[in-house]
Design an enzyme around this catalytic site. Structure first.
Site, PDB file in Angstrom:
ATOM      1  N   CYS A  25       0.828  -1.212   0.000  1.00  0.00           N
ATOM      2  CA  CYS A  25       0.000   0.000   0.000  1.00  0.00           C
ATOM      3  C   CYS A  25       0.864   1.264   0.000  1.00  0.00           C
ATOM      4  CB  CYS A  25      -0.910  -0.042   1.227  1.00  0.00           C
ATOM      5  SG  CYS A  25      -1.770   1.473   1.586  1.00  0.00           S
ATOM      6  N   CYS A  51      -0.002   3.791   2.727  1.00  0.00           N
ATOM      7  CA  CYS A  51       0.489   3.267   4.012  1.00  0.00           C
ATOM      8  C   CYS A  51       1.971   3.588   4.179  1.00  0.00           C
ATOM      9  CB  CYS A  51       0.280   1.760   4.101  1.00  0.00           C
ATOM     10  SG  CYS A  51      -1.437   1.236   4.025  1.00  0.00           S
TER      11      CYS A  51
END
Length: 83
Positions: A12, A15
């Site tokens: 991600c 993230c």
């Protein structure tokens, strides 16, 4: 005591962007529980997490708020303080 469940994943990009912010805040005493969404499927289902990053504010073992997406430090502090 407030605790933040931080659902994340290695693949991600948002993230990865927020990870250094979370790590700095943890060093300063903020209570983050990092949860890898790819490996913790039971928690993902239990908390009905549909995207990462997702931050869930827990107090007295109950969810009191949640936000998703890459957030700034200021946004995370407001979230934790329930502002």
């Amino acid at each position: 005591m407030k605790n933040v469940f931080y659902f994340t994943a290695d693949w991600c990009q948002p993230c990865k962007k927020v990870k250094p912010i979370v790590e700095d805040m943890k060093r300063e005493g903020f209570q983050f529980q990092m949860i890898d969404a790819d490996y913790e499927q039971l928690l993902v289902k239990q908390f009905k997490v549909s995207s990462v990053p997702t931050f869930i504010l827990i107090e007295d073992r109950k969810e009191i708020n949640r936000i998703s997406g890459a957030k700034t430090r200021e946004e995370l502090e407001r979230f934790i303080n329930n502002e």
